[in-house]
Write a protein that holds these residues in place. Structure first.
Motif, mmCIF file in Angstrom:
data_model
loop_
_atom_site.group_PDB
_atom_site.id
_atom_site.type_symbol
_atom_site.label_atom_id
_atom_site.label_comp_id
_atom_site.label_asym_id
_atom_site.label_seq_id
_atom_site.Cartn_x
_atom_site.Cartn_y
_atom_site.Cartn_z
ATOM 1 N N ASP A 169 0.773 -1.165 -0.037
ATOM 2 C CA ASP A 169 0.069 0.123 0.082
ATOM 3 C C ASP A 169 0.914 1.193 -0.017
ATOM 4 O OD1 ASP A 169 -2.303 -1.527 0.035
ATOM 5 O OD2 ASP A 169 -2.877 -1.066 2.041
ATOM 6 N N SER B 29 2.496 1.107 16.996
ATOM 7 C CA SER B 29 2.114 0.702 18.402
ATOM 8 C C SER B 29 1.150 1.894 19.013
ATOM 9 C CB SER B 29 3.198 0.280 19.171
ATOM 10 O OG SER B 29 2.807 0.133 20.469
ATOM 11 N N GLU B 30 0.203 1.708 19.160
ATOM 12 C CA GLU B 30 -0.690 2.475 19.909
ATOM 13 C C GLU B 30 -0.182 2.942 21.311
ATOM 14 O OE1 GLU B 30 -5.521 3.059 21.621
ATOM 15 O OE2 GLU B 30 -4.775 1.389 20.616
ATOM 16 N N LYS C 66 -5.340 9.462 3.312
ATOM 17 C CA LYS C 66 -5.746 9.445 4.748
ATOM 18 C C LYS C 66 -5.706 10.754 5.471
ATOM 19 C CE LYS C 66 -4.928 4.586 5.880
ATOM 20 N NZ LYS C 66 -6.266 4.214 6.018
ATOM 21 N N ASN D 11 1.297 5.633 15.004
ATOM 22 C CA ASN D 11 0.078 5.129 15.277
ATOM 23 C C ASN D 11 -0.755 4.453 14.360
ATOM 24 O OD1 ASN D 11 -2.002 4.800 17.620
ATOM 25 N ND2 ASN D 11 -3.096 6.631 16.675
ATOM 26 N N MET D 12 -0.195 4.342 13.086
ATOM 27 C CA MET D 12 -0.760 3.622 12.160
ATOM 28 C C MET D 12 -0.890 1.931 12.361
ATOM 29 S SD MET D 12 0.747 5.764 8.786
ATOM 30 C CE MET D 12 0.036 5.085 7.647
ATOM 31 N N THR D 13 -1.942 1.813 13.174
ATOM 32 C CA THR D 13 -1.847 0.074 13.654
ATOM 33 C C THR D 13 -2.587 -0.580 12.703
ATOM 34 O OG1 THR D 13 -3.732 0.956 15.010
ATOM 35 C CG2 THR D 13 -1.511 1.066 16.010
ATOM 36 N N THR D 14 -2.973 -0.004 11.686
ATOM 37 C CA THR D 14 -3.473 -1.052 10.642
ATOM 38 C C THR D 14 -2.436 -1.931 9.685
ATOM 39 O OG1 THR D 14 -3.792 0.825 9.271
ATOM 40 C CG2 THR D 14 -5.756 0.096 10.297
ATOM 41 N N TYR D 15 -1.370 -1.322 10.001
ATOM 42 C CA TYR D 15 -0.074 -2.042 9.406
ATOM 43 C C TYR D 15 0.789 -2.433 10.234
ATOM 44 C CZ TYR D 15 -1.974 0.499 5.335
ATOM 45 O OH TYR D 15 -2.811 0.908 4.144
ATOM 46 N N ARG D 16 1.436 -3.467 10.025
ATOM 47 C CA ARG D 16 2.573 -4.174 10.893
ATOM 48 C C ARG D 16 3.716 -3.184 10.960
ATOM 49 N NH1 ARG D 16 6.675 -7.487 10.681
ATOM 50 N NH2 ARG D 16 6.508 -7.687 8.700
#
Length: 324
Positions: free
Chosen positions: A6, A107-108, A31, A58-63
């Motif tokens: 992506d 990581s949040e 985004k 904080n882009m936790t939708t990605y590893r």
């Protein structure tokens, strides 16, 4: 560079709708994000929103996220960066970490910890880069990432080679890259006033040609955008191209006509030049023209008689120039 991963662009309210549509047409995932305030009172004006960059943590939708500044260009595949550690970046100026190219494991918890410390940790730049250098205080001691020799267990931080963040500012110091140019992966145009999207920088900074070559080969994703063009800018370019000629014409007519619209005779002008040259060579004092007042009647040279008996007719504004 042919990646299947992506391509995400984070944009704020300052990015126009047209730019967003163009990014989407080019295949980017756009985004929207809100800006983070810069907590530093002493900072460059242009750094007012740079702490927003921390949101990549904080882009936790990605590893894993490979982050690139907008003033970078990828010239060779960087797929191997996804095998780097939890946090990877490149060192500049010996011990300072540069935040223009980073590998981040979102990581949040990590992001919340950063937000809790933005007001307390110092920033030597007044921006996000200085903050990250304080947050990762021991980063300079990290091992250099070697994509051919992965480390087990995976370290918390790793340093990236200059190949992944080739600094144009350092290039100018020696007029060459400090690494093999054929192996470069990412070029970073770090010079503040010399960004590659300003066309005139190509005359001053040789690596800008790389950026321009990429731009000129861009396909048309929206009407009129082939070769990196913006159809909305074409009118501005035409106006800027024509404007100097219009100014030149106005200046020409302004200098050739008197207030009564009489055309200044070239013969009279030549006679004045010959008379001035003669007086200069004979070491005689040149006439001093009055500059008192603004009305044309205050200049007493409009009908000065030359030694040849000819009358010198000059426009009134010539009297505003004092010649000694």
């Amino acid at each position: 560079m042919g990646t299947r991963r992506d391509l995400v662009v984070l944009v704020s309210d300052g990015v126009s709708d047209y730019s967003r549509k163009l990014l989407e047409a080019d295949g980017f995932i756009v985004k929207h994000i809100t800006l983070l305030a810069n907590p530093n009172q002493v900072r460059p004006t242009r750094f007012w929103g740079v702490y927003t960059k921390l949101k990549i943590f904080n882009m936790t939708t990605y590893r894993k996220v490979v982050y690139l500044d907008a003033d970078t260009v990828v010239v060779k595949s960087i797929e191997d960066l996804f095998n780097c550690g939890k946090f990877c970046a490149n060192l500049k100026h010996s011990e300072r970490m540069n935040s223009g190219v980073m590998v981040v494991e979102p990581s949040e918890t990590l992001f919340k910890d950063m937000m809790n410390k933005v007001d307390s940790l110092p920033s030597y730049t007044g921006g996000d880069q200085g903050f990250l250098n304080s947050y990762y205080a021991e980063f300079a001691n990290s091992r250099v990432y070697d994509p051919n020799k992965p480390l087990t267990p995976e370290p918390e931080t790793q340093r990236l080679s200059t190949l992944y963040n080739a600094d144009v500012g350092l290039y100018l110091l020696a007029n060459k890259w400090m690494v093999d140019e054929k192996e470069l992966r990412v070029i970073h145009y770090t010079l503040g006033p010399l960004k590659p999207w300003d066309w005139w920088t190509a005359w001053l900074v040789k690596p800008v040609a790389v950026w321009q070559d990429v731009r000129q080969n861009l396909e048309e994703s929206l009407p009129g955008t082939g070769g990196g063009k913006n159809p909305r800018d074409q009118l501005v370019v035409k106006i800027l191209f024509i404007l100097p000629f219009c100014m030149l014409l106005c200046g020409y007519y302004g200098s050739c006509f008197q207030t009564n619209k009489e055309l200044l005779s070239m013969r009279t002008l030549c006679a004045f030049a010959r008379q001035a040259r003669y007086k200069y060579k004979s070491e005689e004092e040149l006439p001093s023209y009055s500059t008192v007042g603004v009305a044309s009647s205050s200049f007493g040279i409009s009908n000065q008689k030359l030694s040849t008996g000819a009358h010198l007719k000059l426009p009134s504004y010539f009297g505003a120039i004092a010649v000694f």
